[in-house]
Design an enzyme around this catalytic site. Sequence first.
Site, PDB file in Angstrom:
ATOM      1  CB  SER A 211      -0.941  -0.086   1.201  1.00 26.96           C
ATOM      2  OG  SER A 211      -1.767   1.024   1.260  1.00 26.96           O
TER       3      SER A 211
ATOM      4  CG  ASP B 188      -3.051  -0.541  -1.934  1.00 20.32           C
ATOM      5  OD1 ASP B 188      -3.161   0.627  -1.530  1.00 20.32           O
ATOM      6  OD2 ASP B 188      -3.466  -1.515  -1.283  1.00 20.32           O
TER       7      ASP B 188
ATOM      8  CB  ALA C  64      -9.707  10.940   8.846  1.00 14.47           C
TER       9      ALA C  64
ATOM     10  NE  ARG D 295      -5.430   2.917  16.272  1.00  9.29           N
ATOM     11  CZ  ARG D 295      -4.662   2.767  15.210  1.00  9.29           C
ATOM     12  NH1 ARG D 295      -3.979   3.784  14.691  1.00  9.29           N
ATOM     13  NH2 ARG D 295      -4.522   1.592  14.644  1.00  9.29           N
TER      14      ARG D 295
ATOM     15  CB  SER E 105       0.828   1.720  14.902  1.00 10.74           C
ATOM     16  OG  SER E 105       0.940   1.142  13.623  1.00 10.74           O
TER      17      SER E 105
ATOM     18  CB  THR F 252       0.671  -0.746   9.830  1.00 13.30           C
ATOM     19  OG1 THR F 252       0.767   0.643  10.145  1.00 13.30           O
ATOM     20  CG2 THR F 252      -0.751  -1.088   9.422  1.00 13.30           C
TER      21      THR F 252
HETATM   22  C1  16G Z   1      -4.121  -0.155   7.445  1.00 15.62           C
HETATM   23  C2  16G Z   1      -5.614  -0.182   7.239  1.00 15.62           C
HETATM   24  C3  16G Z   1      -6.190   1.205   7.310  1.00 15.62           C
HETATM   25  C4  16G Z   1      -5.808   1.862   8.614  1.00 15.62           C
HETATM   26  C5  16G Z   1      -4.319   1.802   8.826  1.00 15.62           C
HETATM   27  C6  16G Z   1      -3.982   2.222  10.231  1.00 15.62           C
HETATM   28  C7  16G Z   1      -6.868  -1.675   5.810  1.00 15.62           C
HETATM   29  C8  16G Z   1      -7.064  -2.180   4.430  1.00 15.62           C
HETATM   30  N1  16G Z   1      -5.939  -0.749   5.947  1.00 15.62           N
HETATM   31  O1  16G Z   1      -3.478   0.533   6.409  1.00 15.62           O
HETATM   32  O2  16G Z   1      -7.567   1.099   7.213  1.00 15.62           O
HETATM   33  O3  16G Z   1      -6.218   3.197   8.639  1.00 15.62           O
HETATM   34  O4  16G Z   1      -3.872   0.474   8.675  1.00 15.62           O
HETATM   35  O5  16G Z   1      -2.629   2.061  10.452  1.00 15.62           O
HETATM   36  O6  16G Z   1      -7.516  -2.089   6.750  1.00 15.62           O
HETATM   37  P1  16G Z   1      -2.020   2.102  11.889  1.00 15.62           P
HETATM   38  O7  16G Z   1      -2.670   1.016  12.698  1.00 15.62           O
HETATM   39  O8  16G Z   1      -0.563   1.911  11.689  1.00 15.62           O
HETATM   40  O9  16G Z   1      -2.335   3.452  12.438  1.00 15.62           O
HETATM   41 MG    MG Z   2      -3.729   1.307   0.423  1.00 18.67          MG
END
Ligand code: 16G
Ligand code: MG
Length: 541
Positions: free
Chosen positions: A64, A278, A371, A495, A497, A499
């Site tokens: 992404s 993506d 957002a 929160r 993360s 990711t």
């Molecule tokens: C991912 C999620 C997105 C979310 C982001 C938060 C999907 C397809 N994508 O990219 O929706 O806003 O994670 O990221 O679910 P974070 O947890 O690192 O803040």
């Molecule tokens: Mg994406």
Amino acid sequence: MDLEAVTKHSAFHAKPSGLTLQYGTAGFRTTAAHLDHIMFRMGLLAVLRSKHTRSTIGVMVTASHNPEEDNGVKLIDPLGEMLAPSWEEHATCLANAEEQDILRVLTDISEKESVDLQQDAFIVLGRDTRPSSEKLSQSVIDGVTVLGGQFHDYSLLTTPQLHYMVYCRNTGGQYGKATIEGYCQKLSKAFMELIKQASCSGDENRSVKVDCANGIGALKLKEMQRYFSQGLSLQLFNDGTRGKLNHLCGADFVKTHQKLPQGMEIKSNERCCSFDGDADRIVYFYCDAGGHLHLIDGDKIATLVSSFLKELLLEVGESLNIGVVQTAYANGSSTRYLEEVMKVPVYCTKTGVKHLHHKAQEFDIGVYFEANGHGTALFSKAVEVKIKQLAELEDEKGKAAKMLANIINLFNQAAGDAISDMLVIEAILVLKGLTVQQWDALYTDLPNRQLKVKVADRRVISTTDAERQAVTPPGLQEAINDLVKKYKLARAFVRPSGTEDVVRVYAEADSQENADSLAYEVSLAVYQLAGGIGERPQSSF
Ligand code: 16G
Ligand code: MG
């Protein structure tokens, strides 16, 4: 299962020792060099999931909006939805199994889920434009075939296009044709029909500049442009021919940094949008005469979409239950506007598309947007049938119902989709005769700031109330409450993360200066109470 073959092939896709990864909010994501074993194993898991659901399953290779060097993979469930949570756990288990345990884990999953191993399996694959994606998707295919699964490789696709393909294939073609041509035709037909219904001509307005993040969105828009070129002219930038994927451009960059993307020539008041790498997120923006950036994010997209749908429903004379779903990141002004001015019920879920999507399914019409620009609108089957019947009428009601029927066709109901959302937005602006400035002026965003804090273990932070309240560590929520009290129109939350290995901080207040100080002070509280590591948060922006 040909166990010997699995063992043999698995050895070609060895797991780097000591590496543990988790199936997060959007699948697995890390540096591409560490993903070969994950891809092979997700090929195996997709076969089990396909046998279990007796349906086609999708596997998308992408990271992404993350840097070009990263990659990732996620599985798509039969109705184009994100993988079911219990299978996310299986994915994590399989991904982290040592070589000698692979067969045992596969057998465990099959037994736990009563997978009929005799059942056929069919997998569809898609990938983004990252240099590593082609080879990694070959590793997925290796996993699929070694377990006897059949597959179709769509190769280069946007993430939402693969969601669409999966949805089409599992609904007997009712939703659309599971080909790129089918996708382009379905969306452009709906778009062109909507444009035809516009009372004002507004031709001069029908052009938009698109920042494609140097990603797959550029390829797919080029492929699709000819289908709707008479209704909309696009100028593509950051199309991947020169720049690096997501580098200083794209929806995530524009939204997070609140800066213009590089590589784009923009005159004042021109309507522009940015896709992510993506093409499942979109944000709009323009520059005013003073060179000031006006960002129109997912919240404002949700507002435009839901107000348009509400008006159409009134004209159609149907009182359907419509709801808007947001996350804690939604700007306070947007929530207030939706609830108090538009009188639409608003719901808040945890971050991550699957949570919003799930909630939106509870309504006749559920509009959900994060957002950051990820979102779509979902219409229940009953609504779809009803609207299509009403669209046959030759009166004003019928006209409004026709519009609604086209909007239903134009939205990608399997997943938030930058291409489909862009066409919906462009159609609404034409139909309502709105400029991007008028759209932007619906309400004024409260100034806000997002920061991240590194801590030793981000799991010490747990939250409740759709991530708006911290439960642990003790004292953190009280500290946040005290800080928020110091400012006007203020709100803040933290929160972990899903990711990245960081804690995220969000703050908003009546001025940018106050939002910045509140975010900084909350970051310090996180650093002190949740075991911050490395440099202390800095106060300068
Ligand atoms: C991912 C999620 C997105 C979310 C982001 C938060 C999907 C397809 N994508 O990219 O929706 O806003 O994670 O990221 O679910 P974070 O947890 O690192 O803040
Ligand atoms: Mg994406």
